[in-house]
Scaffold this active site. Structure first.
Site, PDB file in Angstrom:
ATOM      1  N   SER A 171       0.798  -1.231   0.000  1.00 50.58           N
ATOM      2  CA  SER A 171       0.000   0.000   0.000  1.00 50.58           C
ATOM      3  C   SER A 171       0.827   1.276   0.000  1.00 50.58           C
ATOM      4  CB  SER A 171      -0.950  -0.004   1.201  1.00 50.58           C
ATOM      5  OG  SER A 171      -1.950  -0.992   1.036  1.00 50.58           O
TER       6      SER A 171
ATOM      7  N   CYS B  38      -7.667   2.275   1.923  1.00 48.73           N
ATOM      8  CA  CYS B  38      -8.780   1.538   1.310  1.00 48.73           C
ATOM      9  C   CYS B  38      -8.361   0.932  -0.026  1.00 48.73           C
ATOM     10  CB  CYS B  38      -9.976   2.474   1.116  1.00 48.73           C
ATOM     11  SG  CYS B  38     -11.340   1.715   0.240  1.00 48.73           S
TER      12      CYS B  38
ATOM     13  N   HIS C 139     -14.958   0.347   3.848  1.00 51.60           N
ATOM     14  CA  HIS C 139     -14.731   1.682   4.410  1.00 51.60           C
ATOM     15  C   HIS C 139     -15.885   2.632   4.165  1.00 51.60           C
ATOM     16  CE1 HIS C 139     -10.556   0.148   4.198  1.00 51.60           C
ATOM     17  NE2 HIS C 139     -10.314   0.994   5.174  1.00 51.60           N
TER      18      HIS C 139
END
Length: 478
Positions: free
Chosen positions: A186, A242, A229
């Protein structure tokens, strides 16, 4: 040894043709610390002798790290003597003598105290930490663990130790900071967010609903948060990391646009740091897949890349450079050697900072990403890197190593080499960054927020503490 010297001198008359000479020997006073940066020396091989006529059998030359990359500056020029001996090989007089020329000294950007603090923070984990000055690319610390003692190579490494190092499953000879290639997880979302804002794919108010998954074709792509989310904008998506939001951005941007921006951050090619054997990672695109596999790129593959998985790979040094770039808007070539000095301390050559490129992202878009990264540490997934009095911007990352069924296992339920890698990248102070860090822990016992963020916090605290201490000393001296 001293005893051997004494024995030879005592029996000099009986040892025809044998004499003692004093020669310099390379030593590494800090042992394993900085081993992968400095490298080591070893005896020249027949192949190396054939390539360079200046070497002679028995010469010690740089084999790895700076020793290899800067061999020409470090080596100097050998001297020699032509001597007359008697029938027993005893020296009578010197006929001719050529003085040797010492090699130059490299002055590094490394902050030794920060390096020591970073190695302590990493402890016995397997991984890497790279700390840069985002204002000029200076490498402040570079940790790769496990390490090795380069002193073992100077006089010729023992076969047993060499076999042990090669056979170690944690590969201590690999400099993970520059040679380890990992999915960035991420942390890659920083690049995708900047690209989407600059390309006008989204604006700060664009909202995308995350129910916890995205169905794309006949495949279901899941978010790390099982329940989703909800409705999020780019700020919320970075703070909460997310996945569904970035799946959508990836599909809208396309792999070639993502790759174009990623290369502006320094991914997909060696940084040019000059330590030798640096790996360039991998930034895939449609042409790469066609060349590599002879197949077209599938749009579904872009979704995995958009969250730092799939074929994309990066080194910890590249990710430190990437977060330094988002912090300032400028990408500098990492600099380890600041200047070269002669033996007497006089300047031979200065290595100036080199700006590789200016990030092609509007100031407003850059600011939006920076603010989201500050919130990521203040109240999001990177909160374990938060400092008391200094704002930190950062991003967590967890890169999957293997997929084991549909049920996500906990780290302690998996074999060590099947566990995910934990990432954290950061810059501070957020207003005017003076340090950028990438921390990577291989096969961690938790994600980036749980494992890599606290390590980064320890390094940041050491950095600012050292700054304060040095400033206090400077003021006292004045």
């Amino acid at each position: 040894s001293y005893d051997e010297v004494a024995a030879i001198e005592t029996h000099q008359l009986e040892l025809s043709g044998v004499s003692l000479r004093v020669t310099p020997s390379r030593t590494y006073p800090h042992g394993p610390m900085l081993a992968h940066v400095l490298g080591y020396v070893g005896e020249v091989t027949p192949e190396e002798l054939a390539r360079d006529e200046h070497y002679r059998p028995g010469d010690l030359i740089g084999k790895a790290g700076l020793e290899k990359g800067w061999e020409g500056d470090l080596r100097g020029v050998d001297g020699g003597q032509q001597i007359e001996v008697d029938a027993l090989g005893r020296q009578l007089r010197i006929l001719d003598e050529q003085e040797s020329t010492p090699g130059h000294t490299l002055v590094l950007s490394i902050d030794l105290e920060l390096q020591r603090a970073a190695e302590h923070a990493m402890g016995d984990r397997v991984g890497a930490i790279v700390a840069l000055d985002p204002r000029n690319g200076d490498v402040l610390a570079m940790v790769s663990e496990p390490s090795y003692d380069p002193n073992a190579f100077t006089g010729g490494i023992k076969p047993g130790l060499w076999k042990e190092l090669l056979g170690n499953p944690r590969h201590p000879l690999t400099g993970r900071a520059t040679q380890g290639q990992y999915p960035p997880g991420s942390t890659f979302k920083i690049i995708v967010a900047a690209a989407a804002l600059e390309e006008g794919i989204i604006n700060p108010f664009t909202r995308i609903r995350c129910p916890g998954y995205l169905r794309y074709g006949n495949h279901t792509f899941r978010c790390w948060k099982h329940g989703g989310h909800g409705s999020v904008n780019v700020h919320d998506a970075l703070v909460g990391s997310c996945d569904v939001f970035f799946y959508q951005l990836g599909a809208r941007l396309g792999i070639d646009t993502i790759a174009r921006y990623a290369r502006q951050f320094g991914l997909g090619a060696p940084t040019g740091i000059g330590v030798g054997s640096e790996r360039g990672g991998l930034m895939p695109d449609t042409d790469w897949k066609k060349r590599r596999f002879g197949q077209p790129w599938h749009k579904g593959e872009t979704l995995s890349v958009a969250i730092g998985q799939g074929a994309v790979m990066a080194t910890p040094l590249q990710m430190a450079q990437a977060v330094a770039t988002i912090a300032t808007g400028m990408r500098y070539t990492p600099r380890l050697v600041q200047r070269i000095e002669a033996l007497d301390g006089s300047l031979v050559r200065e290595i100036a900072p080199q700006m590789a490129s200016r990030l092609p992202v509007r100031e407003t878009a850059l600011k939006q990403v920076q603010e989201a990264l500050v919130d990521t540490v203040s109240r999001g997934t990177g909160n374990k890197a938060r400092l008391r009095d200094i704002l930190v911007g950062g991003k967590t990352g967890t890169s999957q190593v293997v997929t084991i069924g549909k049920t996500r296992l906990k780290a302690h339920q998996m074999k060590w080499n099947q566990r995910d890698h934990a990432w954290f990248v950061a810059f501070a102070p957020a207003e005017e960054p003076t340090i950028a860090i990438a921390t990577l822990v291989e096969h961690a016992d938790g994600g980036g927020g749980a494992v890599a963020a606290p390590i980064t916090k320890d390094v940041l605290e050491a950095f600012f503490r050292l700054q304060q201490e040095r400033e206090a000393v400077r003021l006292a001296q004045n």
